[in-house]
Each structure stands twice: as C-alpha cells, then as structure tokens.
Write an enzyme that holds these catalytic residues in place. Structure first.
Site, mmCIF file in Angstrom:
data_model
loop_
_atom_site.group_PDB
_atom_site.id
_atom_site.type_symbol
_atom_site.label_atom_id
_atom_site.label_comp_id
_atom_site.label_asym_id
_atom_site.label_seq_id
_atom_site.Cartn_x
_atom_site.Cartn_y
_atom_site.Cartn_z
ATOM 1 N N GLY A 1 -4.842 8.216 5.526
ATOM 2 C CA GLY A 1 -3.928 9.178 6.158
ATOM 3 C C GLY A 1 -2.717 9.437 5.278
ATOM 4 N N LYS B 1 -4.237 5.999 14.725
ATOM 5 C CA LYS B 1 -4.381 5.325 13.433
ATOM 6 C C LYS B 1 -5.857 5.343 13.016
ATOM 7 C CE LYS B 1 -0.029 4.525 13.013
ATOM 8 N NZ LYS B 1 0.756 5.193 11.982
ATOM 9 N N LYS C 1 0.841 -1.204 0.000
ATOM 10 C CA LYS C 1 0.000 0.000 0.000
ATOM 11 C C LYS C 1 0.877 1.255 0.000
ATOM 12 C CE LYS C 1 -2.627 0.915 3.854
ATOM 13 N NZ LYS C 1 -2.589 2.300 4.346
ATOM 14 N N SER C 2 1.855 1.311 0.884
ATOM 15 C CA SER C 2 2.705 2.507 0.972
ATOM 16 C C SER C 2 3.412 2.766 -0.359
ATOM 17 C CB SER C 2 3.777 2.318 2.051
ATOM 18 O OG SER C 2 3.206 2.324 3.315
ATOM 19 N N ARG D 1 -7.181 -3.077 9.690
ATOM 20 C CA ARG D 1 -6.236 -3.983 10.370
ATOM 21 C C ARG D 1 -6.886 -4.679 11.568
ATOM 22 N NH1 ARG D 1 -2.180 -3.417 6.963
ATOM 23 N NH2 ARG D 1 -1.593 -1.310 6.376
ATOM 24 N N ASP E 1 2.279 -1.015 11.973
ATOM 25 C CA ASP E 1 0.978 -1.475 11.456
ATOM 26 C C ASP E 1 0.706 -2.945 11.789
ATOM 27 O OD1 ASP E 1 0.501 1.020 10.446
ATOM 28 O OD2 ASP E 1 1.154 0.541 8.419
ATOM 29 N N GLN F 1 4.982 9.319 7.280
ATOM 30 C CA GLN F 1 4.045 10.223 6.611
ATOM 31 C C GLN F 1 4.502 11.674 6.769
ATOM 32 O OE1 GLN F 1 0.147 9.179 8.077
ATOM 33 N NE2 GLN F 1 0.090 7.287 6.886
ATOM 34 N N ARG G 1 -6.056 2.051 18.140
ATOM 35 C CA ARG G 1 -5.783 0.602 18.038
ATOM 36 C C ARG G 1 -5.403 -0.024 19.385
ATOM 37 N NH1 ARG G 1 -2.889 0.482 12.055
ATOM 38 N NH2 ARG G 1 -4.866 0.532 10.910
ATOM 39 N N ARG H 1 2.877 5.946 -3.266
ATOM 40 C CA ARG H 1 4.007 6.769 -3.717
ATOM 41 C C ARG H 1 4.216 6.632 -5.226
ATOM 42 N NH1 ARG H 1 4.242 5.689 1.591
ATOM 43 N NH2 ARG H 1 5.520 6.965 2.975
HETATM 44 C C1 S3P Z 1 2.672 4.921 6.297
HETATM 45 C C2 S3P Z 1 3.313 5.247 7.454
HETATM 46 C C3 S3P Z 1 2.849 4.824 8.774
HETATM 47 C C4 S3P Z 1 1.841 3.698 8.696
HETATM 48 C C5 S3P Z 1 0.820 3.923 7.642
HETATM 49 C C6 S3P Z 1 1.465 4.081 6.280
HETATM 50 C C7 S3P Z 1 3.211 5.423 5.019
HETATM 51 O O1 S3P Z 1 2.248 5.922 9.425
HETATM 52 O O2 S3P Z 1 1.208 3.524 9.939
HETATM 53 O O3 S3P Z 1 -0.077 2.818 7.567
HETATM 54 O O4 S3P Z 1 2.843 4.905 3.956
HETATM 55 O O5 S3P Z 1 4.042 6.341 5.060
HETATM 56 P P1 S3P Z 1 3.135 6.997 10.268
HETATM 57 O O6 S3P Z 1 4.188 7.413 9.377
HETATM 58 O O7 S3P Z 1 2.208 8.114 10.600
HETATM 59 O O8 S3P Z 1 3.584 6.235 11.462
#
Ligand code: S3P
Length: 429
Positions: free
Chosen positions: A94, A343, A23-24, A390, A316, A167, A347, A28
């Site tokens: 987020g 989150k 996903k991350s 999750r 996560d 993030q 959680r 990007r």
């Molecule tokens: C993510 C960073 C994490 C993670 C989120 C995805 C990202 O959050 O919990 O599911 O893709 O950069 P944080 O950077 O706020 O910890």
C-alpha cells in the site's frame, strides 16, 4: 503455501537482537533518492518484499540501482525518472502504491500502478481525491487499483484530511514537491512523519517544520539533493520481540538499533502503562531519525484502554498488542482503529477470529477489540494468516505461549516486511 508449526517455548528469551531496517523509511529512501538527481547511498536497506516492490518500480522508471553489499544500495538517478514501458507492479505494498501516485501524478508521462489481489481490494480514493484537487488525472477501478495516471502539471492546495494517514499525507506532500506554489496537509492527529524528516534531510523546502507536535505540514516546490541515508531499525518489527519478551516467563532481551521516532512509539507508552519493565538504553540521531536500544523483561501486566490520537502512532502494532492483552489482567479496550479493516487484511476480523481459535477471550467491535485477560491460550489448532504478514508474526508470538503446538498456514507472508523474523527469534531461544 507454507505451514509453520509453533511449539510452546521451553526456554526464556534472552540475548541481544539487532532489529532489521524500517520498512517505511526504506521505501522513502528509495523513492526520494531516485528523485534526487545524482548518486545516493542507502545503508541498512530493508530487503522485505514490499521494499523490493518499490525498488522494482523505480528500476522500471529508468533508475539505476545496485546493491554494493547485502544491505547497501547505491541509487544512480542522473537523469531522473522516465516513462515506463509497462505497468508498475506495487505487489502487496500500500505504501508503494499510495506514495507513487503522488510522485507520478505530476510527471510529464503516463503510468499505470498495479498490485496483487489484496492490494487491488484496498481503498485508493483517499489519495485520488486530493490529487484530483491538485489537477491530477487518474482513472481507477471504482477507487481501487489498477490506477491509470495521466501526468499533468499540478497546483499546490491546502488539504484537510479526515484520516490521520501517513500514506495519504506523503502522497500529497510528494505531489506538492512538483506542484506549482505551496501545498499544505492537515490531519486530525499526527501520523508517522518519516516523509517530512527525510525530505527535510534531502533539502526540500518545508517551512516551519517542527517534527513532533504539528499536524499541519507545508511543502514548497523543491529539488532534492542526493545523500547517504542510513535506515533505522523497524519498531514495528521490534514489536513482536517486545511482546514476546513481556509474555514468555523470565525473558530478558535487548533490542538494538530500534527507530524511536515519537510518531511511532505508541507501543512503548502502552506497554509501560500496562506495567511493562522496559527501558530505553541509548539514543542517537541517524539520518534525521531518533534511534536507540530497548531492554525488555518479562512482566506482570494489567489491561488498559487504547484510543484517540495514539492510534496512528501504533496502528501496525495492534494485532500483536491484542496478543499481549490476552496475557494482561483485566480488560483491554482498543477503539478508534477502524482503519485496521483496510490494511493487508481486515485486521479486526482476522485477529478476533484467529485468537479466539487459540482460546482468547476477545470480541470484535466496529473500530477495535475488547479483550479480557489473563487467559491461558490452549492452541492445538490450525490458524490462518489472511495473506497478512503482521497476522503471521502475531500468531507466531501467541504460539510461543500456547499449551499445545499451533500450525500457522501461509506463514511465508512474513517475507513482506521481515524475512529474518524466524531466524532472529530462534537466536534468542
Ligand atoms: C505507512 C503508514 C501506515 C501503516 C503502513 C505504513 C507508511 O498506513 O499502516 O504500514 O509507511 O506511511 P496509513 O498511513 O494508511 O495509516
């Protein structure tokens, strides 16, 4: 709302599973390909709702994006991004909202980022603060969405963050991509570094970038080059199979195409430490990211303490690690994870409340959990997902070893990151 009945599995888990896209990295890939002027190709793109939110945002910003087949996305961004006609809907994501704020703050147009009920409650002050130091103009609902972004010329800064958050880091680095001069971001512990790796892959100027050990990243104003990006499998999705393989008796499964970026592999270190029989079979680099296969066998586990700089490397996975800890002998302590409360749900509260209903011996602390094992999970109850993907998937894994069936209310939230979750689980039973 859909309710899912999960019954104790009679069979062991077996076979080979291909882990779907990260996903991350998918977020990007869309973002950076849209910023790179020209035609980019994204292979193995995640079709989870979160990544589709990011794609929707870029379509609203004038980017042409089309699926060539089920998982291959072609992005045509010849003219870059343009002023949107309406608000940009980040849905539940987020990552979309926080990274987009960094991209949009330095544009020559205004924009509004909105989100669903859960996202509208999450803290955005953590990105507004550094962006304002760079010269951004943003108004919000007391640090929460909607975010009104008035595009400005930005200046580079040296930002020292109290949080280890990918993030926040990515937001600042993306603002730095368009800001005058140089921008640096320092964090207390290294968080996931997909942004740095992909920006480097696409030709951004990131001086002295050493991928694994540095918690300070520098970026200079740069242009990106369009390329082909192949997205690795998501270790956060693999985590549900890792835990299920370890706790369902006699299981033996192979997980193929798992992203093994060291900033994400905290779970592998933790389960090994707990006594897991887990092997990495094959490793290769794909689009600047480490990828490999994992072999997991059912194991007798012992409790452990999870704290400090490993937390951002498994943040996560903590809900499903809590499920695992109920099946480990002795005490497992998870601390320094207070940001779990920010989150998609709180959680810490949610995991403790729902696992208690199943019969787990788990207590809430300010920044984590204390879990005593090994406990027979009784089940025979209804559990809630708190609109949190999750939670839904962690409870499903717990359901596989509960004495009596459990009903998971709001199971459809799995679609946020892992629409194939149930189908893939059923294929290995
Ligand atoms: C993510 C960073 C994490 C993670 C989120 C995805 C990202 O959050 O919990 O599911 O893709 O950069 P944080 O950077 O706020 O910890």
């Amino acid at each position: 709302m859909s309710t899912k009945l999960v019954t104790k599995t009679n069979s062991r888990l077996k076979g080979e599973i291909i882990i779907p896209a990260d996903k991350s990295i998918s977020h990007r890939a869309v973002m950076f390909s849209s910023l790179a002027k020209g035609i980019s190709r994204i292979e193995n793109f995640s079709k989870g709702a979160d990544c589709l939110s990011t794609l929707g945002v870029f379509k609203s910003l004038g980017v042409n994006a089309e699926f060539k087949d089920e998982k291959t996305l072609i992005i045509n961004s010849k003219n870059g991004i343009i002023s949107p006609k309406n608000g940009l809907d980040c849905g539940n994501s987020g990552t979309t909202m926080r990274l987009m704020s960094g991209i949009l703050a330095g544009q020559n147009f205004n924009s509004v980022l909105t989100g669903d009920e859960s996202l509208s409650k999450r803290p955005m002050g953590r990105v507004i603060k550094p962006l304002e130091l760079m010269g951004a103009k943003i108004t919000s609902n007391e640090g929460r969405a909607p975010l009104n972004i008035f595009g400005q010329e930005l200046m580079g800064i040296d930002y020292v963050s109290e949080l280890a958050s990918a993030q926040v880091k990515s937001c600042v680095l993306l603002a730095g991509l368009h800001a005058n001069g140089t921008t640096s971001f320092t964090e207390p512990h290294l968080s996931r570094n997909h942004t740095e790796l992909m920006l480097e892959y696409l030709g951004a100027k990131i001086p002295n970038f050493s991928a694994i050990s540095e918690s300070k990243t520098i970026i200079e104003k740069s242009e990106l080059t369009p390329k082909t990006i192949t997205v690795a499998g998501d270790i956060s999705s693999a985590a549900f199979f890792i835990v299920a393989g370890l706790i369902v008796p006699n299981s033996e499964i192979i997980l193929k195409n798992v992203g093994l970026n060291p900033t994400r592999t905290g779970i592998l270190e933790v389960v090994k430490n707990m006594g897991a029989d887990i092997e990495i079979l094959d490793k290769k680099i794909v689009s600047n990211e480490l990828v490999g296969d994992l072999k997991i066998k059912y194991s007798e586990l012992k409790g452990c303490t999870i704290e400090g700089n490993i937390i951002p490397r498994l943040i996560d996975e903590l809900p499903v690690i809590a499920v695992l800890a109920t099946q480990a002998r002795g005490t497992t302590i998870i601390k320094d994870a207070q940001d779990l409360r920010n989150k998609e749900s709180d959680r810490i509260k949610a995991v403790v409340c729902e696992l208690k209903k199943l019969g787990a011996n788990i207590e809430e602390t300010l920044d984590g959990f204390i879990i005593e094992g090994k406990t027979k999970l009784k089940g025979g109850v209804e559990v809630e997902t708190y609109h949190d993907h999750r939670l839904a998937m962690s409870l499903y894994v717990a359901g596989l070893i509960c004495e009596k069936p459990i009903s998971i209310n709001g199971f459809e939230w799995v679609n946020i990151s892992f629409p194939e979750f149930e189908k893939i689980f059923e294929s290995c039973m």
